[in-house]
Design an enzyme around this catalytic site. Structure first.
Site, short mmCIF file in Angstrom:
data_model
loop_
_atom_site.label_atom_id
_atom_site.label_comp_id
_atom_site.label_asym_id
_atom_site.label_seq_id
_atom_site.Cartn_x
_atom_site.Cartn_y
_atom_site.Cartn_z
N ASP A 1 -2.48 -10.60 -3.04
CA ASP A 1 -3.43 -9.41 -2.82
C ASP A 1 -4.74 -10.09 -2.42
OD1 ASP A 1 -2.02 -6.78 -2.53
OD2 ASP A 1 -1.59 -7.41 -4.46
N ASP B 1 -11.87 -5.58 -3.86
CA ASP B 1 -11.59 -5.14 -5.11
C ASP B 1 -12.43 -6.26 -6.19
OD1 ASP B 1 -10.32 -2.87 -4.45
OD2 ASP B 1 -8.65 -4.07 -3.74
N ARG C 1 -4.06 -9.83 -9.99
CA ARG C 1 -5.15 -10.02 -9.25
C ARG C 1 -6.44 -10.76 -9.96
NH1 ARG C 1 -6.55 -5.49 -5.06
NH2 ARG C 1 -7.56 -7.46 -4.54
N ARG D 1 -6.63 1.89 -11.83
CA ARG D 1 -7.26 0.61 -11.77
C ARG D 1 -8.49 0.28 -12.50
NH1 ARG D 1 -4.69 -2.76 -7.72
NH2 ARG D 1 -2.59 -2.02 -7.68
N HIS E 1 -7.26 3.99 -4.72
CA HIS E 1 -8.55 4.01 -5.35
C HIS E 1 -9.60 5.02 -4.64
CE1 HIS E 1 -7.89 -0.68 -4.95
NE2 HIS E 1 -8.09 -0.41 -6.24
N CYS F 1 -11.17 -2.84 2.34
CA CYS F 1 -10.86 -3.53 1.27
C CYS F 1 -10.99 -4.97 1.76
CB CYS F 1 -9.26 -3.45 0.78
SG CYS F 1 -8.72 -1.94 1.55
C1 CIR Z 1 -3.21 -3.40 -4.71
O1 CIR Z 1 -2.45 -2.74 -5.02
O2 CIR Z 1 -4.16 -4.18 -5.34
C2 CIR Z 1 -3.33 -4.19 -3.09
N1 CIR Z 1 -1.74 -4.16 -2.68
C3 CIR Z 1 -4.16 -3.05 -2.24
C4 CIR Z 1 -5.42 -3.28 -2.57
C5 CIR Z 1 -6.14 -2.61 -1.44
N2 CIR Z 1 -7.58 -2.71 -1.96
C6 CIR Z 1 -8.47 -1.66 -1.39
O3 CIR Z 1 -7.95 -0.56 -1.03
N3 CIR Z 1 -9.97 -1.79 -2.02
#
Ligand code: CIR
Length: 261
Positions: A60, A66, A85, A130, A160, A247
């Site tokens: 990711d 993030d 992550r 999260r 999110h 993101c």
């Molecule tokens: C996750 O689940 O962490 C990633 N597959 C997607 C993260 C997307 N990030 C965001 O919207 N800030």
């Protein structure tokens, strides 16, 4: 000067985290082309793109948003809510270090940058799987003394806070009213997503324009009616990984006169 930190899409993207979506096949070459177009859109809005290399062990890691919350005075390195992550931080930390003082969210706190919406001196933090209470409190304790108000916001049915609401102009939000209450953002106007496009609330404001996915034409029309300048990008493949346009970058304003830290 304006910098956008991005990261190449990992060869392991197919093993990304998924919370609200079923796993579907991602076309990796197409995802990479779309991501390159996104970087060109950032450049068209005055960003110098700093692209970090991909890491085949971090599925990711393209979603750099993030891993850090960047403000004018400092950047806060997060402790992502998904354990898979947490190895994403060092590369982003090294990229930010020349430009901002760094602080960090510590265990037991968890916080994803996708849960943090900054509107001037007001910081809104999503209450999601999260970002836990300890992560929120740590962020509030770091930013409160700098003059920011930091509020926790309830979010329904998405990953999110910024899957539910983003800023599209100085005092204008784009939001999905099924996912977040407009009343959580006093003093701000809001455009609602088209009901047929529930995933359309994520737009990236850069300068006076917004980067927005081409997959949501009805909501794009609403933004344009509200006077928002929209730069459209195709974002179908990373959407399958539950990602969207905010993101994939960390955008920093660098004052022309500032010496490196
Ligand atoms: C996750 O689940 O962490 C990633 N597959 C997607 C993260 C997307 N990030 C965001 O919207 N800030």
């Amino acid at each position: 000067m304006r910098i956008a930190i991005t990261r190449e899409i990992s060869a392991a993207l197919a093993r990304c985290e998924l919370t609200h979506l079923e796993r579907r096949e991602i076309d990796l070459p197409l995802a990479r082309r779309q991501h390159a177009d996104y970087e060109r859109a950032l450049e068209s809005l005055g960003c110098r793109v700093v692209r970090l290399p991909q890491d085949p062990d971090l599925p990711d890691s393209v979603f750099v948003e993030d891993v850090a919350v960047v403000l004018g005075e400092l950047a806060v390195l997060t402790r992502p809510g998904a354990p898979s992550r947490r190895g994403e931080t060092p590369a982003v930390e090294a990229a930010l270090r020349p430009y901002r003082r760094l602080r960090r969210i510590e265990e037991p706190g968890t916080l994803d940058g996708g849960d943090v919406l900054v509107v001037g001196p007001h910081v809104y933090v999503g209450d999601t799987g999260r970002t836990n209470r300890a992560g929120f409190v740590q962020l509030r304790d770091l930013l409160g003394p700098l003059g920011y108000s930091v509020a926790r916001v309830a979010v329904r049915g998405c990953l999110h806070l910024k899957s539910a609401v983003t800023r599209v102009a100085r005092d204008l939000l784009l939001l999905n009213p099924e996912r977040v209450e407009a009343e959580a953002f006093p003093g701000l106007r809001a455009v609602a997503v088209d009901p047929e496009e529930p995933a359309a609330a994520n737009a990236l404001l850069v300068g006076g324009s917004v980067i927005f996915p081409g997959e949501f034409p009805r909501t794009r029309g609403r933004l344009q009616e509200a006077g928002v300048d929209v730069v459209t990008v195709a974002a179908s493949e990373l959407a399958k990984a539950e990602g969207a346009v905010t993101c994939c970058s960390l955008v920093l304003e660098i004052p022309a006169t500032s010496a490196p830290i």
